[in-house]
Design an enzyme around this catalytic site. Structure first.
Site: not given
Length: 618
Positions: A28-29
């Protein structure tokens, strides 16, 4: 750039049990996410101790390695080492509870569009600044075009969402975007504006609703389209599906979108707008306080992924976000400030370095390194940040502060609060951030006096230990005397470290604390210990007794062995050692003295074993 992370990627794969143990990886981020065959092969301690890894988390069989903003670069190196099943950013299918499934769906839909929303938001912020400083006027062509640059994303938001929803639901994203395009067609907008009833084939009524910039209608439409499309792919022969599946999808979903699902979504969107308006008028402080105070907890459990899109929805309905944005911003600044104070207060070098880098990224809106690297392990800065975030959120909520575009929740995001031809919301969010920072800084600083009395160090062949104030019991019964009275200049000068000595000893050595045997000399005349609280201690029986080559000594423990306070470690024959012509004084030295502020003798003279005799202060 990813090549800079080759070594880190290799070690991560190694400590996860090797490439053959990893069945899937994605990111993810800020986090790498892994699935493995055998969890027992994971070395959690080594994994979390890696430079570049802020935290390791095992959540429902998904092994999360928190990296930070450069996670994509590390992921690229990981993909070179393992064989992956998924495409990188989309989580593979797995059984989830209803709540987890909803959060996963919402997060998977909205996360991919965050860069576009952030970019558009910053363009709007620049536009607002140009107006405020009279660089351009609101009726100029430059204003018109810059506004177009920013509004394109929001105007065509249904098409963008249709694409990401389709990706999440594993149906054709191009067909999904095409259905959204029908709902946004200018001719449909003209029919809505005209206000005349529309009946498909003269029978099916199409509700007049404008879907431009909406969110709820397209989510519902594409959700049902995924089932229609999968059904058509199943029943239509492969030889003609290229033509008939898209055609029938358009006919079926076009009809259902305008007659049923679109209107339902429009009604739900209206209710959502009413709810948002109610909150803004009657309880504006609630969302900002809850998000400001509890966002770190939400991040830990992934709940923020289900709440953040509410801000996008509110913006689509009302043109501003007061649900998520203000609370998230004050929370992040509170966390950044708390970890910055830790950087100033901690005595441990590695923690200081991690805290400094974590504070910088947190001020820019990425808090995972600070949260998992410092605030959560230490606990007290997390508590301080939550108090500070709630305090700043309370002010932001009471003043009905809201942002006019979405973006990252870091310091640059303050520009998103310029809008409606006023600077009021900008100044309000600045005040809220100052409140959050000051409160979290003060609370962190006060709590640090209680919790920052410890220093983490690395001891060779041992995992990290923690230094803290400690009282040592006397390990050798006899007459305790200051170190400067030892009949050996090396010990008496305290060149090897501070401590004390025992004269006229009784022939045994016991453990003065709980800890571990660092070394037992081959000649058995000396033993090295490391306490659980970080003290490195050398107990040297006699002077020059190394020459006895172990005669008259009997070691009862061995290197790396755990020991408990009062346990016998060594015995020796005092009379035989004296008869051999050696001095039997026993120097007891804190060999890592420089890491302490004080090493003080608290009792002298005849001291029995297990009496407290030395205090070591951090």
């Amino acid at each position: 750039m990813s090549e800079n992370y080759q070594s880190l990627a290799k070690k991560i794969v190694q400590y996860l049990g090797g490439q053959e143990n990893i069945t899937d990886a994605y990111h993810c981020q800020t986090r790498l996410r892994f699935k493995v065959k055998d969890e027992k092969r994971i070395d959690e301690g080594e994994l979390e101790a890696l430079d570049g890894v802020a935290k390791y988390i095992n959540n429902a069989g998904v092994h999360q390695v928190v990296i930070g903003t450069h996670v994509k670069d590390v992921y690229e190196e990981v993909t070179k080492l393992v064989s992956l099943q998924s495409s990188g950013t989309s989580e593979p299918g797995e059984k989830k509870g209803p709540a987890a499934a909803v959060i996963d769906f919402v997060a998977g839909t909205f996360q991919p569009i965050i860069p576009a929303l952030s970019g558009a938001g910053m363009v709007k912020a620049v536009l607002a600044l140009l107006i405020v400083f009279d660089v351009i006027t609101a009726d100029s062509q430059t204003y018109y075009m810059l506004n177009l640059f920013a509004d394109g994303v929001f105007f065509f938001l249904p098409m963008i969402l249709a694409f990401t929803v389709a990706q999440k639901l594993r149906c054709n994203p191009i067909l999904a975007a095409s259905v959204a395009a029908m709902m946004m067609h200018p001719n449909w907008g003209a029919l809505v504006t005209a206000g005349e009833p529309v009946h498909f084939f003269g029978v099916i009524p199409f509700t007049l609703a404008n879907y431009t910039g909406s969110v709820i209608p397209i989510l519902i439409v594409i959700f049902f389209q995924s089932y229609v499309e999968k059904f058509l792919n199943k029943v239509i022969p492969k030889s003609v599906e290229l033509v008939f599946v898209p055609m029938l999808t358009f006919l079926i979903m076009g009809t259902l979108a305008f007659s049923l699902f679109g209107p339902i979504g429009s009604i739900l969107g209206g209710y959502l707008a009413t709810f948002f308006t109610f909150l803004s008028v009657h309880a504006s402080w609630v969302p900002a306080v809850l998000i400001g105070g509890f966002l770190p907890i939400m991040v830990m459990f992934g709940l923020h992924n289900g709440i953040a899109p509410l801000g996008v929805m509110q913006m689509a309905e009302l043109g501003y976000d007061s649900i998520f944005g203000p609370g998230a911003l004050v929370s992040n600044i509170a966390q950044a400030t708390a970890v910055a104070v830790v950087a100033l207060r901690t005595k441990e070098k590695k923690t200081k370095q991690l805290a400094v880098s974590g504070a910088i990224t947190a001020y820019m809106g990425i808090t995972e390194p600070a949260l998992y690297g410092i605030n959560l392990p230490k606990k007290y800065p997390l508590v301080a940040a939550m108090i500070g975030g709630a305090s700043g959120g309370l002010y932001a909520g009471l003043t009905n502060t809201h942002r006019f575009a979405t973006g990252s929740s870091g310091l640059p995001a303050v520009l998103l609060y310029i809008g409606d031809d006023t600077m009021r919301y900008f100044w309000n969010i600045i005040i809220a951030l100052v409140i959050a920072a000051v409160v979290s800084a003060v609370v962190t600083y006060v709590l640090s006096f209680k919790y920052e009395t410890k220093v983490t160090i690395d001891v060779p062949d041992m995992k990290a230990v923690v230094l803290e104030d400690t009282l040592l019991i006397n390990p050798v019964p006899g007459t305790v005397m200051p170190m400067n009275q030892v009949k050996d200049d090396a010990f008496a000068s305290e060149a090897l470290g501070k401590g004390f000595a025992v004269d006229e000893p009784i022939g045994e050595v016991i453990a003065p604390f709980d800890g571990k045997v660092a070394a037992v000399f081959p000649t058995k005349h000396a033993i090295g210990l490391v306490s659980d609280t970080g003290i490195e201690l050398l107990i040297h029986v006699g002077l020059d007794t190394v020459e006895l080559n172990g005669q008259y000594f009997d070691a009862l423990v061995e290197a790396e062995q755990k020991v408990t306070k009062g346990q016998r470690l060594l015995t020796f024959d005092v009379q035989q050692i004296k008869a051999a012509g050696y001095v039997t004084q026993v120097p007891i030295i804190v060999t890592n003295t420089p890491q302490y502020t004080a090493v003080e003798l608290v009792k002298e003279g005849l001291v029995a074993k297990e009496e407290e005799v030395l205090v070591v202060k951090v």
